[in-house]
Write a protein that holds these residues in place. Structure first.
Motif, PDB file in Angstrom:
ATOM      1  N   ASP A 107      21.799  28.241  41.370  1.00  0.00           N
ATOM      2  CA  ASP A 107      20.558  28.840  41.862  1.00  0.00           C
ATOM      3  C   ASP A 107      19.837  27.822  42.737  1.00  0.00           C
ATOM      4  O   ASP A 107      19.543  26.710  42.294  1.00  0.00           O
ATOM      5  N   ALA A 108      19.551  28.188  43.987  1.00  0.00           N
ATOM      6  CA  ALA A 108      18.994  27.218  44.933  1.00  0.00           C
ATOM      7  C   ALA A 108      17.578  26.783  44.551  1.00  0.00           C
ATOM      8  O   ALA A 108      17.187  25.640  44.808  1.00  0.00           O
ATOM      9  N   ALA A 109      16.813  27.640  43.934  1.00  0.00           N
ATOM     10  CA  ALA A 109      15.434  27.293  43.587  1.00  0.00           C
ATOM     11  C   ALA A 109      15.360  26.310  42.432  1.00  0.00           C
ATOM     12  O   ALA A 109      14.622  25.321  42.481  1.00  0.00           O
ATOM     13  N   SER A 110      16.151  26.557  41.390  1.00  0.00           N
ATOM     14  CA  SER A 110      16.072  25.740  40.179  1.00  0.00           C
ATOM     15  C   SER A 110      17.132  24.652  40.105  1.00  0.00           C
ATOM     16  O   SER A 110      16.969  23.670  39.370  1.00  0.00           O
TER      17      SER A 110
ATOM     18  N   ASP B  52      20.091  26.023  52.954  1.00  0.00           N
ATOM     19  CA  ASP B  52      19.553  27.279  52.439  1.00  0.00           C
ATOM     20  C   ASP B  52      18.341  27.698  53.294  1.00  0.00           C
ATOM     21  O   ASP B  52      17.915  26.958  54.188  1.00  0.00           O
ATOM     22  N   PRO B  53      17.775  28.881  53.057  1.00  0.00           N
ATOM     23  CA  PRO B  53      16.683  29.363  53.918  1.00  0.00           C
ATOM     24  C   PRO B  53      15.445  28.473  53.926  1.00  0.00           C
ATOM     25  O   PRO B  53      14.661  28.509  54.886  1.00  0.00           O
TER      26      PRO B  53
ATOM     27  N   ASN C   9      24.179  31.157  50.188  1.00  0.00           N
ATOM     28  CA  ASN C   9      24.014  32.587  50.407  1.00  0.00           C
ATOM     29  C   ASN C   9      22.521  32.873  50.508  1.00  0.00           C
ATOM     30  O   ASN C   9      21.817  32.956  49.496  1.00  0.00           O
ATOM     31  N   PRO C  10      21.997  33.023  51.733  1.00  0.00           N
ATOM     32  CA  PRO C  10      20.551  33.217  51.905  1.00  0.00           C
ATOM     33  C   PRO C  10      20.028  34.464  51.206  1.00  0.00           C
ATOM     34  O   PRO C  10      18.925  34.456  50.655  1.00  0.00           O
ATOM     35  N   ALA C  11      20.811  35.535  51.204  1.00  0.00           N
ATOM     36  CA  ALA C  11      20.355  36.786  50.607  1.00  0.00           C
ATOM     37  C   ALA C  11      20.213  36.678  49.097  1.00  0.00           C
ATOM     38  O   ALA C  11      19.314  37.280  48.500  1.00  0.00           O
ATOM     39  N   ALA C  12      21.095  35.913  48.472  1.00  0.00           N
ATOM     40  CA  ALA C  12      21.100  35.810  47.014  1.00  0.00           C
ATOM     41  C   ALA C  12      20.330  34.610  46.493  1.00  0.00           C
ATOM     42  O   ALA C  12      20.064  34.519  45.290  1.00  0.00           O
ATOM     43  N   GLY C  13      19.991  33.662  47.373  1.00  0.00           N
ATOM     44  CA  GLY C  13      19.306  32.459  46.917  1.00  0.00           C
ATOM     45  C   GLY C  13      20.182  31.559  46.079  1.00  0.00           C
ATOM     46  O   GLY C  13      19.697  30.879  45.160  1.00  0.00           O
ATOM     47  N   THR C  14      21.470  31.535  46.409  1.00  0.00           N
ATOM     48  CA  THR C  14      22.419  30.732  45.645  1.00  0.00           C
ATOM     49  C   THR C  14      23.230  29.831  46.565  1.00  0.00           C
ATOM     50  O   THR C  14      23.286  30.035  47.787  1.00  0.00           O
ATOM     51  N   VAL C  15      23.867  28.839  45.964  1.00  0.00           N
ATOM     52  CA  VAL C  15      24.755  27.915  46.671  1.00  0.00           C
ATOM     53  C   VAL C  15      26.035  27.798  45.857  1.00  0.00           C
ATOM     54  O   VAL C  15      25.984  27.645  44.626  1.00  0.00           O
ATOM     55  N   ALA C  16      27.181  27.876  46.532  1.00  0.00           N
ATOM     56  CA  ALA C  16      28.465  27.748  45.854  1.00  0.00           C
ATOM     57  C   ALA C  16      29.148  26.459  46.277  1.00  0.00           C
ATOM     58  O   ALA C  16      29.039  26.034  47.437  1.00  0.00           O
ATOM     59  N   VAL C  17      29.849  25.837  45.344  1.00  0.00           N
ATOM     60  CA  VAL C  17      30.662  24.656  45.625  1.00  0.00           C
ATOM     61  C   VAL C  17      32.034  24.881  45.003  1.00  0.00           C
ATOM     62  O   VAL C  17      32.159  25.533  43.966  1.00  0.00           O
TER      63      VAL C  17
ATOM     64  N   ALA D   8      26.060  39.810  47.703  1.00  0.00           N
ATOM     65  CA  ALA D   8      25.248  39.032  46.773  1.00  0.00           C
ATOM     66  C   ALA D   8      26.023  37.855  46.191  1.00  0.00           C
ATOM     67  O   ALA D   8      25.493  37.125  45.354  1.00  0.00           O
ATOM     68  N   GLY D   9      27.272  37.688  46.641  1.00  0.00           N
ATOM     69  CA  GLY D   9      28.108  36.624  46.106  1.00  0.00           C
ATOM     70  C   GLY D   9      28.771  35.817  47.203  1.00  0.00           C
ATOM     71  O   GLY D   9      28.173  35.546  48.253  1.00  0.00           O
TER      72      GLY D   9
END
Length: 367
Positions: free
Chosen positions: A308-311, A234-235, A288-296, A331-332
């Motif tokens: 959510d990458a932050a939490s 992530d970023p 997804n750097p723009a959305a701050g998310t990670v998908a698996v 965003a996805g």
């Protein structure tokens, strides 16, 4: 009976006959005009293998033939070339131009090595690094290829583990993050896993210039059968990884984790219904750097989960039959499946002739 490696002369003859593919002018124009395209390997239901370039609407713009099943794709924004790697224990990689203007080029693995399906370019595009199996010594290596000299192989260094799989080039342009799955395989025995009782998966950081080990992290002994396989960053520089469990099916270990330089690996706790839905198998990871998310994704569990990458909290959990390939999309995420579906932020398209393979790469032509 032992399964032999592909004979390189037979492979090169097949490649020469089947890899020439020229994009029709309308598709070429559409590819060059697109904000982004997506590359992925596939299996044709009628027979045959290849790699395709998809539009943001999920339409096939361009495809090349492969002599066997592919796995992942990497892209060099300097030369605008991509490389698709064979699925292990494959002995080929194919360099192609996503716009279809140039003929594909084949890279054959050297004797006593095969590809593990993943690779990455240096930031200047001069070198290609690929995870490979030194199968007679049961050791992972990174093969180094000179992209400016016809992709000749100029060296290798160890991955400091076994069953090396995905690798990433981190933001400093010098450090490689490598997932060592910990599983011993040998092409004489196909894809058979030979050491499940003694697995030692690890996550390592290696200096790509010197080949020196910077950090090595192993999972606790109780999780020695939790094979670390796929990753994305992530970023913030955090590396997210997904695992595949090779222990008893009745176990339900945590499968997704994150790695921060200088710290121990952290496995991510998830709701039990989400975790059980993976069926002990994570197939792809994408940030997804723009959305701050990670998908698996889990093709075994038909499961797609966004975090959510932050939490580290689960944002969404959805079902898609045999979902695996993932790439950021607005965003996805764009996702592909073994059932031929391409599903994105504003896209749902079915390509019934295609079985999409494990991974997908977003290519930004203007990058």
């Amino acid at each position: 009976m032992k399964a032999p490696l592909i004979d390189r002369r037979d492979f090169l003859r097949a490649a020469g006959a089947g890899l020439a593919s020229v994009m029709a002018p309308p598709a070429w124009a559409a590819t060059l005009a697109a904000d982004a395209v997506f590359a992925t390997a596939f299996v044709k239901r009628g027979g045959g293998f290849g790699a395709a370039v998809l539009s943001e609407a999920g339409k096939v713009l361009h495809a090349i033939d492969l002599p066997d099943r592919g796995h992942d794709v990497t892209f060099d924004p300097v030369s605008k070339r991509s490389v698709v790697f064979a699925r292990q224990p494959g002995t080929f990689a194919v360099v192609f131009d996503h716009s279809g203007r140039e003929e594909p080029q084949t890279i054959a693995s050297v004797p006593d090595r095969h590809f593990f399906g993943h690779g990455v370019f240096s930031t200047d595009g001069a070198l290609l690094y690929a995870t490979e199996n030194d199968f007679d010594n049961a050791a992972g290596v990174v093969g180094i290829y000179d992209a400016r000299a016809n992709f000749s192989r100029i060296g290798e260094f160890p991955t400091y583990g076994m069953g090396s799989h995905e690798l990433l080039l981190l933001g400093d342009g010098r450090t490689l993050a490598i997932a060592n799955g910990g599983i011993e395989t040998h092409p004489d025995f196909g894809r058979a896993e030979l050491n499940l009782a003694t697995m030692k998966p690890s996550y390592v950081l290696v200096d790509r210039i010197t080949g020196d080990l910077i950090e090595k992290h192993e999972l606790p002994p109780a999780l020695h059968q939790l094979s670390i396989r796929h990753m994305d960053a992530d970023p913030s520089g955090t590396v997210w990884f997904g695992c595949q469990y090779r222990g008893p099916g009745t176990d339900s270990p945590l499968l997704v984790g994150r790695a921060v330089r200088g710290k121990e690996l952290q496995l991510l706790d998830m709701p039990r219904d989400v975790l059980s839905g993976f069926r002990n198998y994570i197939g792809s990871v994408a940030a997804n750097p723009a959305a701050g998310t990670v998908a698996v994704s889990s093709p075994e569990g038909n499961s797609l989960v966004v975090v959510d990458a932050a939490s580290g909290k689960v944002v969404t959990a959805s079902k898609l039959v045999e979902v695996c390939g993932l790439a950021p999309d607005g965003a996805g995420f764009m996702a592909t499946s073994g059932a031929g579906e391409v599903v994105g932020a504003a896209t749902k398209r079915s390509e019934p002739d295609y079985v999409w393979d494990n991974h997908m790469l977003r290519i930004d032509p203007a990058a």
